[in-house]
Design an enzyme around this catalytic site. Sequence first.
Site, short mmCIF file in Angstrom:
data_model
loop_
_atom_site.label_atom_id
_atom_site.label_comp_id
_atom_site.label_asym_id
_atom_site.label_seq_id
_atom_site.Cartn_x
_atom_site.Cartn_y
_atom_site.Cartn_z
N ASP A 51 -5.50 45.31 47.54
CA ASP A 51 -5.60 46.75 47.40
C ASP A 51 -6.01 47.35 48.73
O ASP A 51 -6.92 46.86 49.38
CB ASP A 51 -6.67 47.09 46.33
CG ASP A 51 -6.01 47.65 45.10
OD1 ASP A 51 -4.83 48.01 45.19
OD2 ASP A 51 -6.69 47.70 44.05
N ASP A 370 52.84 45.88 49.13
CA ASP A 370 53.25 47.28 49.02
C ASP A 370 54.78 47.45 49.16
O ASP A 370 55.39 46.79 50.00
CB ASP A 370 52.52 48.02 50.15
CG ASP A 370 52.55 49.52 49.99
OD1 ASP A 370 53.21 50.00 49.06
OD2 ASP A 370 51.91 50.20 50.80
N ARG A 445 46.88 58.47 55.61
CA ARG A 445 48.11 57.69 55.46
C ARG A 445 49.09 58.44 54.54
O ARG A 445 49.70 57.86 53.67
CB ARG A 445 47.78 56.31 54.87
CG ARG A 445 48.80 55.26 55.21
CD ARG A 445 48.64 54.06 54.30
NE ARG A 445 49.47 52.97 54.77
CZ ARG A 445 49.82 51.94 54.03
NH1 ARG A 445 49.41 51.85 52.79
NH2 ARG A 445 50.57 50.99 54.51
N LYS A 478 46.59 42.51 43.69
CA LYS A 478 45.85 42.97 44.88
C LYS A 478 45.59 44.45 44.67
O LYS A 478 46.53 45.24 44.52
CB LYS A 478 46.69 42.72 46.13
CG LYS A 478 46.01 43.18 47.43
CD LYS A 478 46.78 42.66 48.63
CE LYS A 478 46.29 43.24 49.93
NZ LYS A 478 47.14 42.88 51.07
N TRP A 479 44.32 44.83 44.64
CA TRP A 479 43.91 46.22 44.32
C TRP A 479 43.49 46.87 45.63
O TRP A 479 42.39 46.68 46.11
CB TRP A 479 42.75 46.18 43.34
CG TRP A 479 42.24 47.49 42.83
CD1 TRP A 479 41.95 48.60 43.56
CD2 TRP A 479 41.94 47.83 41.47
NE1 TRP A 479 41.48 49.61 42.76
CE2 TRP A 479 41.46 49.16 41.47
CE3 TRP A 479 42.01 47.14 40.27
CZ2 TRP A 479 41.06 49.80 40.30
CZ3 TRP A 479 41.61 47.78 39.11
CH2 TRP A 479 41.14 49.10 39.12
N ASP A 480 44.40 47.68 46.16
CA ASP A 480 44.16 48.31 47.47
C ASP A 480 43.54 49.70 47.28
O ASP A 480 43.62 50.30 46.19
CB ASP A 480 45.50 48.40 48.22
CG ASP A 480 45.34 48.33 49.72
OD1 ASP A 480 44.23 48.57 50.22
OD2 ASP A 480 46.35 48.05 50.40
N ASN A 482 43.46 52.60 50.20
CA ASN A 482 43.67 52.75 51.64
C ASN A 482 43.02 53.95 52.29
O ASN A 482 42.86 53.96 53.50
CB ASN A 482 45.17 52.77 51.95
CG ASN A 482 45.71 51.36 52.04
OD1 ASN A 482 45.28 50.59 52.87
ND2 ASN A 482 46.64 51.02 51.16
N CYS A 528 40.64 45.15 47.97
CA CYS A 528 41.17 45.43 49.31
C CYS A 528 40.94 46.92 49.53
O CYS A 528 40.94 47.69 48.58
CB CYS A 528 42.66 45.10 49.33
SG CYS A 528 43.49 45.47 50.88
N ASP A 550 42.34 43.73 57.77
CA ASP A 550 43.75 43.63 58.18
C ASP A 550 43.88 42.93 59.52
O ASP A 550 44.98 42.59 59.94
CB ASP A 550 44.38 45.03 58.28
CG ASP A 550 44.87 45.53 56.93
OD1 ASP A 550 44.79 44.76 55.95
OD2 ASP A 550 45.33 46.68 56.86
#
Length: 730
Positions: A51, A370, A445, A478-480, A482, A528, A550
């Site tokens: 304490d 893609d 993008r 694959k779950w992108d 971006n 991703c 990447d």
Amino acid sequence: MSITINAAGTRFKLDTRHTSYAFGVGPSGYLNHYYYGAKLPDVPETFDALDRDFLGLSFSPYRQLKHIEDSRNIALQECATHAAGDYRISSVIVCDSLGCNSTDPQFVSAKVFPGRPAIEGLPHARVNDDPTVETLEVTLRDPATGVEYLLDYTVFPEQDCIVRSMLIRNASAGRVVIERAMSFCLDLNNMDYDLVQVHGSYGRERFGFSRTPLHTGLQTIFSSRNSSGHDHNPAFALMEKGATEDHGGVLGGMLVYSANFSIEIEGDPFFRTRIVGGIGNDFSWTLESGETFRTPEAILTWSSDGLGGMSRNFHDMLRDHLIRPRWAHQERPILVNNWEGTYMNFNREKLLAIADSAAECGVEMFVLDDGWFGHRDDDHSSLGDWFVYEKKVGSLKTLAEEINRKGLVFGLWFEPEMISEDSELYKAHPDWVFTAPGRERTYGRHQLVLNMGIPAVVDYLFDTISAVLRSAPIAYMKWDFNRQPAEISNPLLPPERQKEAAHRFMLGTYELHRRLLEEFPDLLIEGCSGGGGRFDAGILFYTPQIWTSDNTDAIDRLFIQSCTSLFYPCSAQGAHVSVCPNHGTARTTPLETRGLVALAGTFGYELDMTKMTAEEKETVRQQCAMYHQYHHLVLNGDQYRLADPWDGRCCQWEFAAKDGSEAIVIDVLFRQIIHPGTRFVRLRGLNPDAMYREIGTGRVFSGAFLMNAGITLKPDGRDYIAQLLHFKAV
Ligand code: DGJ
């Protein structure tokens, strides 16, 4: 028993195999922190000796005259608010129905139960039938409002980890507004630490880390990208002065969360340290009477074995208690991904030709990246239109079946949270785009972001993506993700609740993951985000592996994969062999080196395999065999970073079996120097008394020899050369 409470029910001690954490109720009813560090055998009351004395003339306010020493501004706390004059950063602020934010939670009760509380809607540590896991739940209540604060401490003794989160329950009659709800608050009684944080950017995610002495004032690691992001990571380490990779005390923390976060470290005027971490600022959440809000979890660990020890604790914790058990300790298929091989310029014949070459070499999965949906030939169109671009690839079902017949399973790329203006979805639902009403929108993008906080958006994505997954034999997704959202709002919420929009976006993404996995429990998902822009424990809960960057250049990957391994296991890091000169750095490295660097991750290829020579294909065959020979050590073993690339010359990673029966070392020399002297490798994690045979040479050494004397590496005059050493107990 990992949790001990004293007879009065006011002192708490949490023990793991090598650590102890202690706190208790102070005289004014607040939770005071006592200790977190190496394991101590003492009973909870012993920690009263820690304490703090009244720290003097700071004019720090106190609640009760008889407890001047219990000033909030002086105490080390478990749940910090500014209500009673604590002028440091807070961990929770809740505004009552009168608009007053003097949040003042005080101790009510505590209970211990096996396992952990149910968590809905958020990624979380899993018990996985581990009988040693226990939770201490401490209930605090604000006497003025009746709002309750449940602090959960789930102890994972084997992994030396404590998982914290907080549930806020509006037990008052009116509406309250949460303005801050951090996952944890931890006060340390000194400031003698260096803060370690990882940093980077696109193409060099987690490329380096900084180690800076703590100072008085605030240091923050944060993201406001509505994603954990490429730049920073929701994780930190505090290293004791003088602690190194192998020695000394290190406290680590990470958030199980993937959106805006803030980890704030404050050195106070008395040279103590407060750390709070959780959902980032610019957040609020309205709770009607009876409603609850649960914060994301934070995983804390302590190791007396340096930064490496902290990393190994996190690796074990994530593999044993966070990553989906279906995959956590399961070898993943060796993949070939067509992205760097073709980008979006492919047709069915080209894909099948790549699959043929891959099959010849021992590759086990073909991933179509893609460009297979809508009418997508470049990045201006079709996101959101999750139906097959038949003119380009023909029937997806027969394509996947044909690839299966070649001996490869089939995987497919998606970018669920995104929408292109040039899409059927946009024509039908321009209202589903994240916008700031009345303001010009931003593109990244060329694309826009769907508002995952709208349940109909999640329904649409579930229906369309699951229809594709059902339509063909698809083993991997694959779950992108971006681009990061910039405009944040939610049309379903009134103006005063708009600060919920970012968190609701994340909850929508988690919900889509949950629903897809409920229907496809065996699906292997690779996270991703424009490379490795969302590499965190939140996403890892759903996706057992995440594309690390990447940047596939083998030399840059030494930095990226080393730094990522500070917090995340190599078995979760997507790592592929790509073509040379490298598309990002133009560097040329031997195929053998690229292979060995990728073998330290979830292994695969990302190039046009039809263009490989017979000799290169033979090397690929050997690399695939090596993956099967060694990957169990990467998947289940302990990682030791024997040489850091930041020292400028070479990088050495060791992966040792937990029982010390076997180890490999991957050594990459990337910068020759003239008259270099001798290079050694000194292993760790072996049994000093066991004898080990070096596979290949047949030499036999004791574990003690390999760990203390080490062995000399043969000189070689070239840059970018790599070798793998393998030792097995005899
Ligand atoms: C970014 C990812 O990191 C790449 O691997 C690739 O999938 C592209 N997106 C596709 O658009």
